[in-house]
Design a protein around this motif. Structure first.
Motif, PDB file in Angstrom:
ATOM      1  N   ALA A   3       0.832  -1.202   0.000  1.00 41.12           N
ATOM      2  CA  ALA A   3       0.000   0.000   0.000  1.00 41.12           C
ATOM      3  C   ALA A   3       0.867   1.252   0.000  1.00 41.12           C
ATOM      4  CB  ALA A   3      -0.922  -0.006   1.220  1.00 41.12           C
ATOM      5  N   ARG A   4       1.909   1.242   0.794  1.00 42.30           N
ATOM      6  CA  ARG A   4       2.788   2.415   0.850  1.00 42.30           C
ATOM      7  C   ARG A   4       3.432   2.684  -0.513  1.00 42.30           C
ATOM      8  NH1 ARG A   4       6.919   3.906   5.704  1.00 42.30           N
ATOM      9  NH2 ARG A   4       7.409   6.015   4.992  1.00 42.30           N
ATOM     10  N   LEU A   5       3.890   1.631  -1.165  1.00 39.09           N
ATOM     11  CA  LEU A   5       4.496   1.799  -2.484  1.00 39.09           C
ATOM     12  C   LEU A   5       3.502   2.407  -3.474  1.00 39.09           C
ATOM     13  CD1 LEU A   5       6.552  -1.498  -2.933  1.00 39.09           C
ATOM     14  CD2 LEU A   5       7.455   0.826  -2.890  1.00 39.09           C
ATOM     15  N   LEU A   6       2.285   1.898  -3.480  1.00 41.47           N
ATOM     16  CA  LEU A   6       1.275   2.412  -4.398  1.00 41.47           C
ATOM     17  C   LEU A   6       0.885   3.849  -4.057  1.00 41.47           C
ATOM     18  CD1 LEU A   6      -0.981  -0.755  -4.727  1.00 41.47           C
ATOM     19  CD2 LEU A   6       0.409   0.258  -6.534  1.00 41.47           C
ATOM     20  N   ILE A   7       0.804   4.165  -2.786  1.00 40.92           N
ATOM     21  CA  ILE A   7       0.474   5.525  -2.354  1.00 40.92           C
ATOM     22  C   ILE A   7       1.536   6.506  -2.840  1.00 40.92           C
ATOM     23  CG2 ILE A   7       0.314   7.041  -0.337  1.00 40.92           C
ATOM     24  CD1 ILE A   7      -0.963   4.615   1.144  1.00 40.92           C
ATOM     25  N   GLU A   8       2.805   6.119  -2.684  1.00 37.31           N
ATOM     26  CA  GLU A   8       3.905   7.039  -2.951  1.00 37.31           C
ATOM     27  C   GLU A   8       4.333   7.092  -4.412  1.00 37.31           C
ATOM     28  OE1 GLU A   8       6.098   6.897   1.425  1.00 37.31           O
ATOM     29  OE2 GLU A   8       6.967   5.795  -0.261  1.00 37.31           O
ATOM     30  N   THR A   9       4.093   6.017  -5.168  1.00 40.07           N
ATOM     31  CA  THR A   9       4.655   5.963  -6.524  1.00 40.07           C
ATOM     32  C   THR A   9       3.598   5.977  -7.629  1.00 40.07           C
ATOM     33  OG1 THR A   9       4.720   3.545  -6.512  1.00 40.07           O
ATOM     34  CG2 THR A   9       6.670   4.702  -5.698  1.00 40.07           C
ATOM     35  N   THR A  10       2.314   6.055  -7.268  1.00 44.87           N
ATOM     36  CA  THR A  10       1.267   6.135  -8.283  1.00 44.87           C
ATOM     37  C   THR A  10       0.291   7.246  -7.919  1.00 44.87           C
ATOM     38  OG1 THR A  10      -0.429   4.687  -7.293  1.00 44.87           O
ATOM     39  CG2 THR A  10       1.389   3.609  -8.452  1.00 44.87           C
ATOM     40  N   ALA A  11      -0.546   7.588  -8.880  1.00 41.31           N
ATOM     41  CA  ALA A  11      -1.608   8.571  -8.645  1.00 41.31           C
ATOM     42  C   ALA A  11      -2.959   7.889  -8.488  1.00 41.31           C
ATOM     43  CB  ALA A  11      -1.646   9.571  -9.801  1.00 41.31           C
ATOM     44  N   LEU A  12      -2.955   6.584  -8.232  1.00 39.67           N
ATOM     45  CA  LEU A  12      -4.204   5.844  -8.085  1.00 39.67           C
ATOM     46  C   LEU A  12      -5.029   6.395  -6.927  1.00 39.67           C
ATOM     47  CD1 LEU A  12      -3.016   2.120  -8.461  1.00 39.67           C
ATOM     48  CD2 LEU A  12      -4.483   3.379 -10.054  1.00 39.67           C
ATOM     49  N   PRO A  13      -6.350   6.415  -7.046  1.00 40.47           N
ATOM     50  CA  PRO A  13      -7.200   6.786  -5.914  1.00 40.47           C
ATOM     51  C   PRO A  13      -6.988   5.817  -4.757  1.00 40.47           C
ATOM     52  CG  PRO A  13      -8.453   6.742  -7.956  1.00 40.47           C
ATOM     53  CD  PRO A  13      -7.131   6.122  -8.262  1.00 40.47           C
ATOM     54  N   MET A  14      -7.204   6.298  -3.541  1.00 39.50           N
ATOM     55  CA  MET A  14      -6.935   5.477  -2.354  1.00 39.50           C
ATOM     56  C   MET A  14      -7.803   4.218  -2.326  1.00 39.50           C
ATOM     57  SD  MET A  14      -4.441   6.847  -0.863  1.00 39.50           S
ATOM     58  CE  MET A  14      -3.565   8.418  -0.804  1.00 39.50           C
ATOM     59  N   ALA A  15      -9.046   4.309  -2.787  1.00 42.70           N
ATOM     60  CA  ALA A  15      -9.905   3.119  -2.773  1.00 42.70           C
ATOM     61  C   ALA A  15      -9.331   2.027  -3.673  1.00 42.70           C
ATOM     62  CB  ALA A  15     -11.318   3.488  -3.220  1.00 42.70           C
ATOM     63  N   GLU A  16      -8.797   2.416  -4.835  1.00 48.70           N
ATOM     64  CA  GLU A  16      -8.188   1.427  -5.732  1.00 48.70           C
ATOM     65  C   GLU A  16      -6.932   0.833  -5.112  1.00 48.70           C
ATOM     66  OE1 GLU A  16      -7.686   2.475  -9.836  1.00 48.70           O
ATOM     67  OE2 GLU A  16      -9.444   3.784  -9.829  1.00 48.70           O
ATOM     68  N   ILE A  17      -6.151   1.667  -4.436  1.00 53.61           N
ATOM     69  CA  ILE A  17      -4.935   1.180  -3.783  1.00 53.61           C
ATOM     70  C   ILE A  17      -5.286   0.162  -2.702  1.00 53.61           C
ATOM     71  CG2 ILE A  17      -3.070   1.868  -2.215  1.00 53.61           C
ATOM     72  CD1 ILE A  17      -2.825   4.440  -3.829  1.00 53.61           C
ATOM     73  N   ALA A  18      -6.336   0.437  -1.961  1.00 51.97           N
ATOM     74  CA  ALA A  18      -6.728  -0.459  -0.865  1.00 51.97           C
ATOM     75  C   ALA A  18      -6.957  -1.874  -1.374  1.00 51.97           C
ATOM     76  CB  ALA A  18      -7.977   0.064  -0.174  1.00 51.97           C
ATOM     77  N   PHE A  19      -7.706  -2.015  -2.431  1.00 50.73           N
ATOM     78  CA  PHE A  19      -8.025  -3.351  -2.940  1.00 50.73           C
ATOM     79  C   PHE A  19      -6.851  -3.944  -3.720  1.00 50.73           C
ATOM     80  CE2 PHE A  19     -12.246  -1.349  -2.391  1.00 50.73           C
ATOM     81  CZ  PHE A  19     -12.743  -2.237  -1.444  1.00 50.73           C
ATOM     82  N   ALA A  20      -6.064  -3.097  -4.394  1.00 52.02           N
ATOM     83  CA  ALA A  20      -4.888  -3.591  -5.106  1.00 52.02           C
ATOM     84  C   ALA A  20      -3.864  -4.158  -4.141  1.00 52.02           C
ATOM     85  CB  ALA A  20      -4.272  -2.472  -5.942  1.00 52.02           C
ATOM     86  N   ALA A  21      -3.760  -3.559  -2.939  1.00 57.09           N
ATOM     87  CA  ALA A  21      -2.797  -4.030  -1.947  1.00 57.09           C
ATOM     88  C   ALA A  21      -3.286  -5.261  -1.199  1.00 57.09           C
ATOM     89  CB  ALA A  21      -2.491  -2.915  -0.943  1.00 57.09           C
ATOM     90  N   GLY A  22      -4.540  -5.661  -1.417  1.00 56.93           N
ATOM     91  CA  GLY A  22      -5.044  -6.883  -0.810  1.00 56.93           C
ATOM     92  C   GLY A  22      -5.929  -6.694   0.390  1.00 56.93           C
ATOM     93  N   PHE A  23      -6.299  -5.433   0.708  1.00 53.02           N
ATOM     94  CA  PHE A  23      -7.177  -5.195   1.854  1.00 53.02           C
ATOM     95  C   PHE A  23      -8.632  -5.486   1.469  1.00 53.02           C
ATOM     96  CE2 PHE A  23      -3.458  -2.638   2.857  1.00 53.02           C
ATOM     97  CZ  PHE A  23      -3.242  -2.943   4.193  1.00 53.02           C
ATOM     98  N   SER A  24      -9.383  -5.936   2.450  1.00 50.82           N
ATOM     99  CA  SER A  24     -10.777  -6.314   2.187  1.00 50.82           C
ATOM    100  C   SER A  24     -11.713  -5.121   2.178  1.00 50.82           C
ATOM    101  CB  SER A  24     -11.252  -7.327   3.237  1.00 50.82           C
ATOM    102  OG  SER A  24     -11.127  -6.779   4.549  1.00 50.82           O
ATOM    103  N   SER A  25     -11.275  -3.995   2.743  1.00 52.07           N
ATOM    104  CA  SER A  25     -12.110  -2.799   2.769  1.00 52.07           C
ATOM    105  C   SER A  25     -11.217  -1.571   2.883  1.00 52.07           C
ATOM    106  CB  SER A  25     -13.094  -2.828   3.954  1.00 52.07           C
ATOM    107  OG  SER A  25     -12.387  -2.687   5.176  1.00 52.07           O
ATOM    108  N   VAL A  26     -11.791  -0.422   2.499  1.00 54.87           N
ATOM    109  CA  VAL A  26     -11.051   0.832   2.599  1.00 54.87           C
ATOM    110  C   VAL A  26     -10.802   1.169   4.070  1.00 54.87           C
ATOM    111  CG1 VAL A  26     -11.128   3.312   2.111  1.00 54.87           C
ATOM    112  CG2 VAL A  26     -11.948   1.677   0.406  1.00 54.87           C
ATOM    113  N   ARG A  27     -11.760   0.845   4.924  1.00 55.32           N
ATOM    114  CA  ARG A  27     -11.586   1.141   6.352  1.00 55.32           C
ATOM    115  C   ARG A  27     -10.405   0.364   6.933  1.00 55.32           C
ATOM    116  NH1 ARG A  27     -16.244   0.629  11.098  1.00 55.32           N
ATOM    117  NH2 ARG A  27     -14.879   1.236  12.837  1.00 55.32           N
TER     118      ARG A  27
END
Length: 491
Positions: A141-165
């Motif tokens: 998640a940290r890598l995606l947050i820092e190195t992409t412009a993806l919205p946070m909701a997309e990052i959450a599921f891309a990183a393998g989390f089951s929910s944004v919360r």
């Protein structure tokens, strides 16, 4: 390592980067955990406690240091130097198996119950598989947050989390910053998303020293056209991944490997990074390896001249096994030609806007139905290849991060046409056994003769017992005495 308090304290006080990833320092007075080489003033010994994994630190309530970013340490070299259940479990967790299949899937792959796997991981790493996978998700998640412009909701599921919360809570707990604050902090530090849409640019850390000549030279010289290429100082190749495919570009840089990943599905980021690290053997401990090899007076000059050689490995064990058969008793150029024909006939086409890659290497399933008469190979090698791909396709032979090295050797040796050289080169480069050895290899025998090592395979094997468990690295030093293109970075 983490149980040797005195040694850990000395490593922290000397800021010894060689131990980054071996253990983590938790500071009782601040509630943070660091890598041994953290640049801040070391805490008092009585305020330090040590853990074997970042997950164990997080589970104990410590957050990651914002200065040294311990979550980005090189991985522990133990997991690539062992073949027991814990090491195989760690390789599988790094490959994203827990996120895709859960703990039952991890246990099933290893042949243990979930309770046994939980117990063994907790005993050695201070955390169970879910906590280890959670720590990995946080880093992704940290890598995606820092190195992409993806919205946070997309990052959450891309990183393998089951929910944004859950994503938000985990990031805050591990890094003491919200996802938005992490992105803003990275921007202030000069980290910007890749200007190319869909491309993730990151740095892959390693332990010094690293000699890139044989590592990248081998990959470039043996690269399969359409699947691999050397372009503008970078090794590039296509990747077959669980959720899609990708193209990676890897280039040696000072203190890190520059990595650019173009993925069709960002959920594959974790496994793509894991495979790239494995390909380049980035979690090795070169100081420990070279110290052992320097103990042989005949090897010492080779090690001293170019320390830090790694073993060039693979991103796909089954692919490498097929290529090893194609390379039996032929030149490097002929092996590339045979592999390129298979790729054109059976590989899946991909697009590569930044280069000349055209296909994924064909899967074992795609090759299982090929017509042997279509292969421009001797009849015996056709039989060897078709038997191999059939065994891989139907599951009779399993090669991967969870493989038991000795069991895989035995299964390979039972196939027609698999002699000691083919078995050992697969063990070394596909399975990752650091002690694989090739005493019958022509290049090794020539190097041995030139150095005054025993000339026969049996005598050389006996002499090489002193190099264990790092004989695969000795192979790299011996190969490097030749002028073959595998030993040099391309022009």
């Amino acid at each position: 390592m983490h149980a040797d308090t005195e040694r850990c304290v000395r490593a922290v006080q000397s800021k010894d980067a060689r131990f980054d990833g071996w253990f983590f320092t938790a500071v009782l007075t601040t509630g943070i955990y660091c890598r041994p080489s953290c640049p801040v003033v070391p805490p008092k010994p009585q305020n330090m406690t040590f853990y074997p994994s970042a997950a164990a630190c997080q589970q104990a309530g410590f957050r990651a240091c914002k200065r040294c970013r311990p979550d980005t340490s090189p991985g522990s070299p133990e997991w690539n130097a062992r073949a027991d259940a814990v090491a195989r479990a760690m390789r599988l967790i790094g490959d994203g198996v827990v996120d895709r299949e859960g703990v039952p899937g991890l246990a099933a792959r290893l042949g243990y119950s979930t309770r046994q796997i939980e117990r063994q991981l907790r005993a050695e790493l201070g955390a169970g598989p879910l906590a280890l996978a959670r720590a990995q998700r946080a880093q992704t998640a940290r890598l995606l947050i820092e190195t992409t412009a993806l919205p946070m909701a997309e990052i959450a599921f891309a990183a393998g989390f089951s929910s944004v919360r859950t994503f938000n809570d985990t990031v805050r707990e591990v890094f003491a910053l919200s996802p938005v604050e992490l992105r803003a902090r990275a921007a202030r530090g000069g980290v910007r998303p890749s200007p190319t849409p869909g491309v993730i640019a990151l740095r892959l850390p390693y332990r010094e020293p690293l000699n890139p000549s044989n590592l990248f030279g081998h990959l470039a010289a043996t690269g399969v056209p359409g699947v691999e290429e050397w372009r503008d100082g970078s090794y590039r190749r296509t990747l077959r991944l669980p959720y899609g495919h990708g193209v990676v570009s890897l280039a040696p840089a000072t203190g890190h490997i520059a990595c650019r990943l173009a993925l069709t599905d960002p959920r594959d980021l974790t496994i793509a990074i894991s495979r790239c690290r494995r390909l380049l053997d980035l979690d090795a401990d070169p100081v420990a390896i070279d110290d052992r090899l320097r103990g042989d007076p005949l090897l010492r000059p080779l090690v001293d001249a170019a320390p830090g050689r790694r073993v060039p490995r693979t991103v796909d064990a089954a692919e490498f096994a097929v290529r090893a058969v194609l390379g039996q008793q032929v030149s490097t150029a002929a092996a590339r030609t045979h592999a390129a024909r298979l790729v054109r006939a059976h590989g899946e086409p991909v697009e590569d806007p930044e280069g000349g890659l055209t296909h994924l290497f064909p899967s074992a399933e795609a090759l299982a139905g090929l017509d042997p008469d279509s292969l421009a190979l001797p009849r015996t090698r056709r039989t060897t290849l078709t038997t191999l791909v059939t065994a891989l396709a139907d599951g009779a032979l399993k090669l991967g991060t969870d493989s038991d090295w000795e069991e895989s050797r035995a299964r390979l040796a039972a196939l027609p046409g698999f002699g000691p050289w083919t078995v050992e080169v697969i063990a070394m480069r596909a399975l990752g056994d650091p002690d694989a050895f090739l005493p019958t290899d022509l290049g090794i025998r020539r190097a041995a003769a030139g150095l005054g090592l025993p000339p026969t395979p049996a005598a050389l094997t006996a002499h090489a017992a002193a190099w264990r468990p790092w004989r695969a690295y000795a192979v790299q030093y011996l190969w490097a005495t030749d002028t073959h293109p595998i030993n040099h970075l391309p022009d």
